[in-house]
Design an enzyme around this catalytic site. Structure first.
Site, PDB file in Angstrom:
ATOM      1  N   GLU A   1     -57.196  43.007   1.107  1.00 56.82           N
ATOM      2  CA  GLU A   1     -57.183  42.274   2.375  1.00 56.82           C
ATOM      3  C   GLU A   1     -57.179  40.756   2.213  1.00 56.82           C
ATOM      4  O   GLU A   1     -57.928  40.045   2.882  1.00 56.82           O
ATOM      5  CB  GLU A   1     -58.373  42.706   3.243  1.00 56.82           C
ATOM      6  CG  GLU A   1     -58.304  44.166   3.667  1.00 56.82           C
ATOM      7  CD  GLU A   1     -59.374  44.537   4.669  1.00 56.82           C
ATOM      8  OE1 GLU A   1     -59.046  45.205   5.665  1.00 56.82           O
ATOM      9  OE2 GLU A   1     -60.553  44.171   4.455  1.00 56.82           O
ATOM     10  N   LEU A   2     -56.324  40.255   1.348  1.00 54.90           N
ATOM     11  CA  LEU A   2     -56.193  38.797   1.218  1.00 54.90           C
ATOM     12  C   LEU A   2     -55.480  38.229   2.439  1.00 54.90           C
ATOM     13  O   LEU A   2     -54.466  38.767   2.887  1.00 54.90           O
ATOM     14  CB  LEU A   2     -55.419  38.450  -0.052  1.00 54.90           C
ATOM     15  CG  LEU A   2     -56.192  38.714  -1.344  1.00 54.90           C
ATOM     16  CD1 LEU A   2     -55.280  38.642  -2.548  1.00 54.90           C
ATOM     17  CD2 LEU A   2     -57.335  37.724  -1.481  1.00 54.90           C
TER      18      LEU A   2
END
Length: 578
Positions: free
Chosen positions: A343-344
């Site tokens: 989840e960057l």
């Protein structure tokens, strides 16, 4: 040799013997579809009880294990005590003939007492309990197989004074080598005693991995010797921290249950908690995650509240990370190390001035992540670790790295999106895979959202959570994690984990959120979710899981019920079909 066998060649004899063994094995396996008066969870891969009977356990009963192995000794002592202290009273008491000869002893026979508790270790065992001489025998290749067998042995006992099933034969081994539970201790804190209770129940269910998601954006609860500032500034407070002594206690305790502790430090995303100690290495730290309001999710700064990502351009980032990794390698002996990478958020990184300069010079965000991984992955490998990442590192549509930076020989990927489709993509790329599909294995789903002041709750009374609905034990049990894969691809799926993310969980609700649903995963990973004819056996598992949940509650685990007690006491009456 009998006259009828004279003249038969040795090859023919061998073939006849092989056929005989296969016939016996088929008869043994077929027993798995029959209900037994007393059961083991997970159901063994092969169990034969041709003439069910029981015997008393002698007050002088002993487990004979002549091996100088610390964790085996702890397991033996625990099960010797459990036989006489548990006093398990089945919901439906077995009605069995009682042998006049009490059980006097259980003798352990272990081939290799030196095999470490690592991924892929042999966990098989064989157990026989005889009514004729009052002796039981447990044979295994390793200590860890013996610990699995001891649990099965204990589950075959009931009553006070205790009785135990006899004239029973079990040959057992797991389908998958990696069978786990992930617990997030960052969003909310869990005291050490809660973690130890969950690990004990993990082991009792023959799961073998406690995936400890230690850090996230919300807190950094682990006190590390070379980086004590991280916990001092990043935890919820001194009374919500894990000391080095706590970790050593947990890891040692877990080994006596045959459970590996795999740590996860989620990086470079989900890293706000690092900013209290080192604000210079974290981008967009603690900014409101929806800067333009809820209608503009395209420009959010994080997957949820608590924004912050490590800056790959800052040299100090790697100094701190190397210290964290070195300290963790000393505290956690397991060869697997989970480094997150999920989840960057593009805007969190691109809002930083140094990263803006990097991007304006012709680079992109994937190259920024590549810079991070090109340092951290080799460093972890130098610590003799196999690195585990969430699937995003390879499959994210915006920020990812090429497979050349994370070779399959030193990397395992954990999938959580898109079910079997992402599993197939990962094994197709040659990676070993751990399955944690949010559609099946996320235990936090279906409990509502945790955002405040959210008008969607008013507009839609059915709104629950991003991964709703609630994942029932049947849904978990029925999921085939290798469905649609080729035989070659199936080998790369090393197992699965259920996951409890803790935005809305802590120690007060832990047991009920996890059990008995995680027990459903345990059986599907150990002996499968289908019978010998290939049919799903969920219906057959219901009564057995009811019994196992009842036993877990008796052992102090506050597991949720799956049916009214009346259903188990009135067999078949709660079925959908008569």
């Amino acid at each position: 040799m009998p006259a009828i066998l004279r003249g038969i060649s040795s090859n023919t004899m061998a073939a006849m013997l092989k056929l005989f063994i296969l016939l016996v094995l088929q008869l043994t396996i077929s027993c798995n579809s029959e209900p037994f008066p007393i059961n083991v969870w997970p159901i063994p891969t092969s169990i034969s009880w041709p003439s069910p009977k029981a015997t008393t356990i002698s007050p002088a009963f002993q487990i004979s294990a002549l091996y100088a192995h610390k964790h085996l000794r702890a397991a033996v002592k625990r099960h010797e005590s459990l036989l006489f202290s548990e006093g398990y009273q089945p919901i439906v008491p077995p009605s069995l003939p009682i042998s006049p000869t009490p059980l006097l002893s259980l003798t352990l026979h272990i081939t290799d007492t030196q095999a470490p508790l690592h991924h892929g270790v042999d966990e098989s065992y064989s157990l026989t309990i005889s009514s004729s001489n009052g002796v039981a025998n447990l044979s295994s290749t390793t200590v860890w197989g013996a610990i699995r067998g001891l649990e099965s042995f204990s589950q075959l006992s009931w009553g006070n004074p205790p009785l135990i099933a006899t004239d029973l034969y079990i040959h057992d081994r797991p389908l998958f080598p990696h069978r786990g539970l992930m617990l997030d201790t960052s969003r909310n804190f869990y005291p050490v005693e809660d973690i130890m209770r969950i690990i004990a129940t993990v082991g009792a269910n023959k799961l073998n991995v406690f995936h400890w998601h230690i850090t996230d954006s919300q807190s950094f609860p682990l006190v590390l010797p070379t980086e004590p500032k991280l916990a001092a500034a990043g935890s919820y407070g001194p009374d919500m921290q894990y000391s080095q002594e706590d970790v050593k206690k947990i890891v040692d305790f877990a080994m006596s249950y045959g459970v590996r502790v795999v740590p996860e430090f989620d990086t470079p995303g989900h890293s706000l908690s690092w900013a209290g100690a080192y604000p210079e290495i974290v981008t967009c730290a603690n900014q409101f995650w929806l800067p333009n309001g809820p209608s503009d999710r395209a420009h959010r700064l994080g997957a949820g509240p608590g924004t912050g990502q490590l800056n790959p351009l800052q040299p100090r980032t790697y100094e701190v990370l190397h210290n964290v990794f070195n300290d963790s390698a000393s505290l956690f002996p397991d060869p697997f190390f989970h480094s997150g990478a999920d989840e960057l958020n593009p805007l969190c990184w691109s809002s930083d001035p140094s990263i803006q300069s990097f991007l304006s010079s012709g680079h992109n965000l994937s190259q920024l992540l590549q810079r991070f991984i090109s340092d951290t992955h080799p460093f972890l490998v130098s610590l003799n670790r196999t690195v585990v990442y969430w699937e995003d590192i390879l499959l994210d549509s915006t920020i990812q790295v090429p497979s050349s930076l994370i070779p399959p020989s030193t990397t395992i990927l954990q999938t959580w999106n898109n079910g079997i489709n992402n599993t197939k993509k990962l094994v197709g790329a040659g990676y070993r895979v751990i399955v944690s599909s949010a559609d099946f294995y996320y235990l936090d789903c279906g409990h509502g959202g945790y955002l405040g002041n959210y008008s969607a709750y008013d507009a839609s009374p059915e709104h629950t959570s991003w991964c709703g609905p609630f994942k029932t034990w049947e849904r978990i049990y029925d999921y085939d994690i290798v469905e649609g894969l080729t035989e070659k691809e199936k080998v790369l799926v090393i197992g699965g984990e259920v996951a409890l993310w803790s935005e809305q969980a802590d120690g007060t609700v832990l047991d009920g959120r996890v059990w008995p649903r995680a027990a459903a995963l345990a059986e599907s990973m150990w002996s499968g979710n289908r019978d010998e004819n290939g049919r799903r056996r969920t219906a057959m598992a219901t009564d057995r899981l009811m019994d196992w949940r009842h036993r877990m509650v008796g052992r102090g685990v506050r597991a949720e019920p799956i049916q009214p007690l009346w259903c188990r006491r009135n067999p078949g009456m709660c079925n959908f079909n008569a």
